[in-house]
Enzyme design. Structure first.
Site: not given
Lengths: 404, 256
Positions: B57, B46
């Site tokens: 995130d 990824e």
């Protein structure tokens, strides 16, 4: 020129998915979905509940001091040879319009059973307003604020702390409002059950832009009947307000949006000048993009990285603008002007000397725009005096030293 | 059949997907990192496209994104770096990123170019299902890219089924409702994963967020097809002198 208004679509309300024209929506990660969906599915019902309306109105009256006066500024009017009325949001408790929304959202959070309130703040006005209402309601309050803003706005940090709020420094990225917003969103992701995020402007994912505009709409609701009392007509010819994210402008425009005879003037912060590289004039410098959960105009690099804006006023120092305003800009329903740091400072001193009112630096941008416009003696202009200038005294003192 | 689907046909357990940030630690280290991941046991890669405001995130990945941006990483540069990657990289590549930079690049141009350089799928956490269904999903499908939705312990069963129907490749189960890199007791999410397993969804399930060692990897894999590791690997990379050994040591510790 108005180009995109269709028969069924109003300027005032977004569609079911939160779009004002092409702007809005809810571009959020799945981790926020439940919280945002809970809010979306319930905010309108709660805001219409009798008990909610009663408590909201009572607090606006007895705690905030509403209705805020509509004041005919005679000396300012004489200077511009027209009729200028000031909507005195600066006289609200905590010194700005921000409290209207903070009260609404904290009451709403209580209806949703939330125990913990988080907020982001730039200059500290929204943080102070939220901390104030949380103190009033005995709720835990956490305010995210960029490290740089904590240094620049020490008195407001102290006010929040005195009110019992915890001020958490946002250390990521550029360490200002945009990053404080990122941190608050992350906090919400990490607290999916007990927390409500009180966004301070008409930005963020749907339903925030609509919800915050509704809570601020009290400004124009009062303006209409106050004008009727004073002039015999509910409608002014112009409404002028400064725009960062756009909450005071949204409130000042709200009940005039469908009266297209009323000219709506939004004033952005040009900073050192639109093309100086140190500006916050989003409609002039931004492109359609996605920031903090909605599609709007965003100041960004060619590669789509969000850039750090500049304005002398921390409250306008934001690289985006609410989707409602992006729509008003795109359709031409509102006219967007801008004022530089210097023009805003000059206007702040002008209004102080002419009317005995020291405005917030943000509001000073709205006054500065008067110099860029031409009025008829019969015009009726309403300026949203969104906040008072106490918090900006150190900037004003510096300006006086330079000019002494 | 997509390269991602093939992986799950060959291997239905303990599939390992490792996240890395394009342009981190150096602008031109992207392929070196991918190569090292492939060499030492990653079944899927990824690849994060750095963004200035990465809401989903945590601090470790955000920091790596900031460094990658300072290094000069852009979508354009990334596609240039990836243009010959299929000569050496055989595992599926999934691009993970946020909508704004992609919109500026041009959404359709992005999909087209991604396929051209050999990308297999997309994870775009801030593309919600309404916009996927009405605007972007058709373009993603037109170019044959897999699209992977996220689900969390807060996602209702009806919604999980809907997102499963819209996804292809796999479904990304966030192990706790938290931004990446959050430390939570893994045991409390076991039940969630067990429930997911019992829903018999169309897609394989990969679990992510909070996996950092062999124990958490095995625990995650017990009830689903595999796991995604992000922050822990970025942290390991930032502390290692060279990418190859750093990656080798890290992955050995995960897979054992």
């Amino acid at each position: 020129m108005i180009t995109e208004k269709t028969q069924n679509q109003s300027f005032t309300h977004p569609d079911a998915n939160g779009y004002f024209g092409m702007f809005g929506g809810a571009y959020i990660p799945e981790m926020l979905h439940r919280n945002v969906e809970e809010l979306r599915s319930r905010y309108l019902d709660i805001m219409q509940e009798k008990s909610f309306v009663k408590e909201y109105n009572q607090l606006l009256r007895d705690y905030v001091g509403r209705p805020s006066p509509l004041f005919l500024a005679e000396r300012l009017s004489a200077q511009f040879k027209t009729n200028i009325y000031l909507k005195r949001e600066d006289l609200n408790h905590t010194g700005a319009h921000k409290i209207n929304n903070a009260i609404g959202q904290v009451l709403l959070a209580q209806c949703l059973g939330k125990k913990r309130i988080i907020a982001e703040t730039g200059a500290g006005q929204h943080g102070v307003a939220t901390a104030t209402v949380c103190a009033l309601k005995g709720l835990e309050c956490i305010v995210y604020m960029g490290v740089k803003d904590i240094e620049r706005q020490a008195p407001n940090v102290a006010r929040m702390q005195m009110l019992g709020a915890k001020v958490v420094p946002a250390t990521s990225g550029s360490q200002t409002l945009k990053d404080a917003t990122n941190e608050a969103i992350r906090d919400w992701i990490n607290h999916p059950n007990d927390t409500h995020y009180v966004i301070g402007s008409v930005v963020g994912p749907h339903p925030y832009p609509d919800m915050v505009a509704r809570f601020q709409s009290i400004i124009s609701e009062e303006t209409r009947w106050q004008l009727k009392e004073k002039t015999g007509s509910e409608l002014p010819t112009h409404v002028i307000a400064c725009v960062g994210g756009g909450s005071n402008a949204a409130g000042a425009f709200y009940h005039f949006l469908e009266d297209t005879a009323v000219q709506l003037i939004a004033v952005e912060a040009a900073g050192h000048g639109i093309n100086s590289g140190m500006s916050a004039a989003t409609t002039q410098l931004g492109k359609p993009g996605i920031l903090h959960g909605s599609k709007s105009l965003v100041m960004q690099t060619i590669d789509g990285q969000v850039v750090e804006p500049h304005s002398i006023s921390a409250g306008l120092d934001y690289p985006g603008i609410g989707p409602l305003h992006a729509h008003l800009y795109k359709t031409g329903r509102a006219t967007f002007l801008s004022a530089t740091d210097e023009e805003a400072l000059k206007a702040a001193f002008e209004v102080s000397k002419l009317e005995g009112i020291i405005p917030a630096l943000e509001t000073a941008h709205a006054f500065a725009a008067l110099h860029q416009m031409h009025f008829k003696p019969t015009d009726v202009i309403v300026i949203c005096l969104s906040g008072r200038g106490d918090k900006d005294l150190s900037t004003y003192m510096q300006a006086m030293e330079i000019n002494a | 059949m997509s390269r991602i689907t093939e992986v799950f046909l060959k291997k239905s357990n303990n599939v390992l997907n490792v996240y890395c940030t394009a342009g981190y630690p150096e602008l031109n280290s992207t392929l070196t990192v991918m190569q090292a991941l492939q060499n030492h046991g990653a079944d899927l890669i990824e690849l994060g496209m750095p963004y200035s405001d990465p809401l989903a995130d945590g601090p470790i990945i955000q920091e790596s994104s900031s460094i990658a941006l300072q290094n000069g990483m852009t979508i354009q540069v990334l596609f240039e770096q990836l243009k010959d990657c299929r000569n050496t990289i055989h595992v599926p590549i999934i691009l993970m990123g946020y909508m704004n930079p992609i919109l500026q690049y041009g959404f359709e141009a992005f999909c087209q170019k991604a396929v051209e350089v050999g990308v297999d799928g997309l994870i775009l956490p801030d593309l919600p299902e309404y916009e996927f269904e009405t605007m972007y999903g058709a373009m993603i499908k037109k170019y044959g890219l897999d699209f992977i939705f996220l689900i969390t312990p807060e996602t209702s069963e009806t919604r999980i089924k809907k997102l499963d129907a819209l996804s292809s490749g796999f479904l990304y189960a966030v192990s706790s409702s938290a931004t990446t890199g959050n430390d939570k007791n893994f045991a409390e999410v076991e039940k969630y994963l067990q429930n997911l397993q019992q829903m018999h969804l169309k897609n394989p399930i990969m679990v992510g967020f909070g996996i950092k060692d062999h124990a958490t990897f095995i625990a995650a894999c017990k009830y689903c097809n595999g796991a995604i590791i992000g922050s822990a690997y970025i942290k390991a990379l930032s502390g290692s002198v060279d990418i190859e050994t750093g990656t080798e040591n890290f992955l050995q510790n995960i897979i054992k």
